[in-house]
Design an enzyme around this catalytic site. Structure first.
Site, short mmCIF file in Angstrom:
data_model
loop_
_atom_site.label_atom_id
_atom_site.label_comp_id
_atom_site.label_asym_id
_atom_site.label_seq_id
_atom_site.Cartn_x
_atom_site.Cartn_y
_atom_site.Cartn_z
N ASP A 156 6.30 4.65 -1.49
CA ASP A 156 7.66 5.16 -1.30
C ASP A 156 8.74 4.46 -2.12
O ASP A 156 9.91 4.87 -2.10
CB ASP A 156 8.03 5.11 0.19
CG ASP A 156 7.88 3.72 0.81
OD1 ASP A 156 8.08 2.72 0.10
OD2 ASP A 156 7.56 3.65 2.01
N GLN B 137 0.85 -1.20 0.00
CA GLN B 137 0.00 0.00 0.00
C GLN B 137 0.88 1.25 0.00
O GLN B 137 0.38 2.36 -0.09
CB GLN B 137 -0.88 0.00 1.26
CG GLN B 137 -1.82 -1.18 1.36
CD GLN B 137 -2.38 -1.32 2.76
OE1 GLN B 137 -3.43 -0.78 3.09
NE2 GLN B 137 -1.69 -2.06 3.61
N ASN B 138 2.19 1.05 0.12
CA ASN B 138 3.10 2.19 0.25
C ASN B 138 3.44 2.77 -1.12
O ASN B 138 3.48 2.06 -2.12
CB ASN B 138 4.37 1.77 0.98
CG ASN B 138 4.06 1.26 2.37
OD1 ASN B 138 2.96 1.50 2.88
ND2 ASN B 138 4.99 0.55 2.98
N SER C 112 -2.53 -1.46 9.45
CA SER C 112 -3.66 -1.51 10.38
C SER C 112 -4.84 -2.26 9.77
O SER C 112 -5.80 -2.58 10.46
CB SER C 112 -4.09 -0.09 10.74
OG SER C 112 -4.45 0.62 9.56
N HIS D 170 -1.60 1.38 -4.20
CA HIS D 170 -2.00 2.78 -3.96
C HIS D 170 -1.13 3.75 -4.76
O HIS D 170 -1.07 4.93 -4.46
CB HIS D 170 -1.93 3.10 -2.46
CG HIS D 170 -3.04 2.45 -1.67
ND1 HIS D 170 -3.08 2.39 -0.30
CD2 HIS D 170 -4.18 1.83 -2.08
CE1 HIS D 170 -4.18 1.76 0.10
NE2 HIS D 170 -4.85 1.41 -0.96
N ALA E 119 9.01 -4.50 12.32
CA ALA E 119 9.27 -5.29 11.11
C ALA E 119 10.76 -5.45 10.84
O ALA E 119 11.21 -6.51 10.41
CB ALA E 119 8.59 -4.63 9.91
#
Ligand code: OAD
Length: 266
Positions: free
Chosen positions: A106, A103-104, A217, A121, A255
């Site tokens: 970066d 979902q990152n 989350s 995303h 993580a």
């Protein structure tokens, strides 16, 4: 592939999919969204997490948007992969069939060396030119993002800026106008997910023998539905993060500490 025996072949045949969220990049200095110092706690999503709200703020509060873009982009441009990204990338060296659904935005999984990353995303390192017939996606270099950050910093130092000054500073990623409009290729609330990436994510989750859910989350749908999809297709779910989650094996911890320990045992 280079099989050395039936056990190696069997192990390599296991399909492993990672489903990652902001927590996997937290140790790289990229803030998460919903933790105490999370991004949405500083910039409430009701105002900042959708394009209509941002367009309004660009007109009404350009200085605030300069701060928002600067705070959002700077940590990502500065970030380097951490031990968690590297551990995931290392799995491929063991001839594992690994897919990373993230979902990152970066790009840190790719920088760490993962070769099959599905960005559901979008990516901060791309802009999209929205057209009537087809959208055009182009890359944005970290250098042009850094230049943009310097320009934004100058405006913030000044303590004031007009909409025109803001739009001039952010032109590498954002342009508004009747002729040509472009914006970051990222998904905000209310946007559809890029269909190609989403179809790939669904296929990877459905085919996985094991889904490792890392640092998310699991509150944002449709992404958050992937673990249930994987489980209904027979995958084992491993949860890695700072919170409890619905999974078969739960590994509580950062993580960057937990993932290398898991991978070193494979
Ligand atoms: P969240 O901020 O909602 O969740 C981050 C998760 O990471 C939480 O469960 C934290 O406990 C956990 N976490 C924090 N630090 C960690 C660490 N060092 N190691 C492991 N876990 C850690 O972020 P996401 O779940 O990624 O979407 O949010 C999902 C989506 O919401 C984002 O992609 C974004 C946001 O709105 C859109 O903008 C569409």
């Amino acid at each position: 592939m280079n099989w050395t025996g039936p056990f190696e072949e069997a192990a390599a045949t296991l399909r492993t999919t990672f489903f990652t969220g902001a927590g996997v990049s937290a140790e790289s200095g990229v803030p998460t969204f919903r933790d105490q110092d999370g991004f949405w706690n500083r910039f409430p999503p009701a105002r900042f997490a959708h394009w209509a709200g941002l367009e309004r703020l660009i007109q009404e509060e350009p200085l605030l948007i300069a701060e928002f873009i600067s705070e959002f982009v700077r940590p990502i441009v500065m970030a380097q992969p951490n031990a968690a990204h590297r551990a995931i990338a290392d799995l491929e060296k063991l001839d594992k069939d690994v897919t990373v659904v993230t979902q990152n935005i970066d790009g840190l999984h790719q920088t760490a060396g993962s070769s099959h990353v599905v960005e559901i995303h979008g990516s901060l390192f791309e802009v999209i030119e929205v057209r009537k017939s087809d959208d055009i996606i182009s890359p944005v270099s970290p250098q042009s993002l850094s230049l943009m950050l310097s320009d934004l910093e100058a405006l913030l130092k000044n303590g004031q800026c007009t909409t025109t000054q803001l739009l001039r500073a952010v032109c590498p990623i954002l342009g508004v106008g009747p002729e040509k409009a472009h914006r970051p290729n990222i998904v905000l609330f209310g946007d559809l997910l890029p269909s190609c990436a989403w179809n790939e994510a669904v296929a990877a989750a459905s085919a996985a023998d094991c889904l490792l859910v890392v640092g998310t989350s699991q509150l944002v749908y449709p992404a958050a539905g992937l673990p249930a999809l994987a489980r209904s297709n027979g995958a084992k779910i491993i949860g890695i993060g700072l919170e409890d989650c619905d999974c078969d094996v739960l590994l509580i911890g950062a993580a960057g500490v937990t993932l290398p320990r898991v991978v070193s045992r494979i």
